[in-house]
Design a protein around this motif. Structure first.
Motif, mmCIF file in Angstrom:
data_model
loop_
_atom_site.group_PDB
_atom_site.id
_atom_site.type_symbol
_atom_site.label_atom_id
_atom_site.label_comp_id
_atom_site.label_asym_id
_atom_site.label_seq_id
_atom_site.Cartn_x
_atom_site.Cartn_y
_atom_site.Cartn_z
ATOM 1 N N PRO A 184 4.538 5.187 29.054
ATOM 2 C CA PRO A 184 4.540 3.960 29.470
ATOM 3 C C PRO A 184 6.043 3.055 28.773
ATOM 4 O O PRO A 184 6.140 2.050 29.154
ATOM 5 N N SER A 185 6.475 4.095 27.856
ATOM 6 C CA SER A 185 7.655 3.368 27.087
ATOM 7 C C SER A 185 8.684 2.446 27.948
ATOM 8 O O SER A 185 9.149 1.167 27.728
ATOM 9 N N ARG A 186 9.145 3.016 29.292
ATOM 10 C CA ARG A 186 10.204 2.393 29.786
ATOM 11 C C ARG A 186 9.457 0.991 30.779
ATOM 12 O O ARG A 186 10.210 0.206 30.722
ATOM 13 N N LEU A 187 8.379 1.519 31.027
ATOM 14 C CA LEU A 187 7.866 0.246 31.872
ATOM 15 C C LEU A 187 7.257 -0.797 31.212
ATOM 16 O O LEU A 187 7.534 -1.984 31.431
ATOM 17 N N MET A 188 6.750 -0.685 29.717
ATOM 18 C CA MET A 188 6.661 -1.667 28.518
ATOM 19 C C MET A 188 7.941 -2.372 28.396
ATOM 20 O O MET A 188 7.925 -3.671 28.225
ATOM 21 N N ALA A 189 8.944 -1.598 28.442
ATOM 22 C CA ALA A 189 10.261 -2.232 27.857
ATOM 23 C C ALA A 189 10.802 -3.341 29.004
ATOM 24 O O ALA A 189 11.038 -4.495 28.500
ATOM 25 N N SER A 190 10.540 -2.831 30.199
ATOM 26 C CA SER A 190 11.210 -3.721 31.181
ATOM 27 C C SER A 190 10.130 -4.869 31.467
ATOM 28 O O SER A 190 10.546 -5.910 31.855
ATOM 29 N N LEU A 224 3.727 -11.407 27.265
ATOM 30 C CA LEU A 224 3.344 -10.149 27.715
ATOM 31 C C LEU A 224 1.990 -10.001 27.112
ATOM 32 O O LEU A 224 0.964 -9.409 27.645
ATOM 33 N N ASP A 225 1.751 -10.263 25.732
ATOM 34 C CA ASP A 225 0.754 -9.786 24.920
ATOM 35 C C ASP A 225 -0.519 -10.519 25.443
ATOM 36 O O ASP A 225 -1.564 -9.913 25.459
ATOM 37 N N THR A 226 -0.403 -11.838 25.725
ATOM 38 C CA THR A 226 -1.456 -12.544 26.064
ATOM 39 C C THR A 226 -1.990 -12.249 27.576
ATOM 40 O O THR A 226 -3.209 -12.307 27.855
ATOM 41 N N LEU A 227 -0.988 -11.991 28.376
ATOM 42 C CA LEU A 227 -1.208 -11.787 29.959
ATOM 43 C C LEU A 227 -1.672 -10.377 30.100
ATOM 44 O O LEU A 227 -2.591 -10.348 30.859
ATOM 45 N N PHE A 228 -1.038 -9.482 29.372
ATOM 46 C CA PHE A 228 -1.334 -7.978 29.943
ATOM 47 C C PHE A 228 -1.865 -7.169 28.756
ATOM 48 O O PHE A 228 -2.605 -6.046 28.805
#
Length: 308
Positions: free
Chosen positions: A104-110, A119-123
């Motif tokens: 998931p590294s690319r997905l998480m970076a984008s 990002l941290d609170t929503l997902f």
């Protein structure tokens, strides 16, 4: 548990309580011989989903399959966690999304570029799933639910290039993911979901036409819940797409920058939705799911490709 609703046909809607909200993102459990979870919700929702499954009698070794309509984090962010909680389950996804679940590294970076600290609170963080547990679907495929019941997969890009719709052979339910937009049951509002970078108008309309041709009995929206008025709702999905594209195209042709385009489209669409005239919490919920910034940015991205 108050976040589980029986929908008939051994199908249960689970409110994943995304970011602590109710009524934002649904997962669905098909409780047959081979129990199947459709959509995991976010990573931070995974314990909520696990507990819901446990209360329905599905323990760690019982879940056969996890299927996601696409790999956006509100639908598939919990895949790695759910795979860990249910070590016997296979994970099913379209072939264009499979590598992102394994790494998931690319997905998480984008995603972090888009959402920043939110990002941290929503997902939360999508954890990797072992590649050998991932089943990659082509343009069509079938998932065995046991006893001759199947969940057939139908490639439906437009919202995202890794998107599928899923039809349950026993109920005629069609899991629409985000390809038919976002539905708000409290108000009956329907709004498109056209985020960058994959949105394409004709592809999106073709996916809705495919859904109509499949002749489903009921639509199950990931956001949010069951809808019986199938053909009317799909017609409305197509109409909403065209309204948003026409307005964004107008802003684009006038040379408006992103912020001004968003403001114009938001202003000219708000009368279409009861939610935007309702209390602030309902409006905020709708904006989180199908925000004007994301929708307009996605349409502009497409317009720059097709008519720079």
């Amino acid at each position: 548990m108050d976040n589980i609703t029986a929908l008939g046909g051994d199908v249960y809607e689970i409110d994943t309580r995304m970011a602590g909200y109710a009524g934002i993102t649904a997962g669905y459990l098909i409780l047959g011989d081979r129990p199947c979870l459709v959509e995991t919700g976010t990573s931070t929702s995974a314990p909520v989903v696990r507990d819901a499954l446990a209360s329905l009698g599905v323990g760690p070794e019982d879940l056969a399959t996890v299927v996601v309509t696409h790999i956006h984090l509100d639908h598939a962010g919990g895949v790695g966690d759910i795979a860990r909680f249910f070590p016997s389950a296979q994970v099913v996804v379209h072939e264009k999304g499979a590598r992102h679940l394994a790494d998931p590294s690319r997905l998480m970076a984008s995603a972090r570029m888009v959402w920043g600290d939110r990002l941290d609170t929503l997902f939360g963080e999508l954890s990797p799933t072992e590649a050998e547990r991932i089943v990659a679907l082509g343009d069509t495929g079938a998932i065995d639910l046991g006893n001759g019941r199947t969940l057939s997969s139908h490639y439906s890009p437009g919202h995202a290039k890794h998107h599928v719709g899923l039809v349950d052979s026993a109920t005629g339910d069609l899991y629409v993911g985000d390809a038919a937009g976002v539905y708000l049951p409290e108000t009956g509002d329907l709004r498109p979901a056209t985020p960058p970078p994959d949105f394409d108008l004709q592809t999106a309309l073709d996916s809705i036409a495919l859904f109509k041709a499949l002749g489903p009995q009921r639509l199950l929206f990931s956001h949010y819940g069951p809808v019986d008025a199938v053909q009317d709702t799909l017609d409305r999905s197509a109409e909403e797409l065209c309204v948003w594209v026409d307005l964004t195209r107008q802003a684009h042709s006038e040379g408006l920058d992103l912020d001004h385009a968003i403001a114009m489209v938001r202003d000219r669409t708000k009368e279409r939705y009861t939610a935007m005239k309702a209390d602030d919490a309902t409006a905020e919920q709708f904006e989180l799911l199908s925000g004007a910034p994301s929708n307009v940015a996605g349409i502009l991205h497409w317009l720059d490709r097709v008519s720079p």
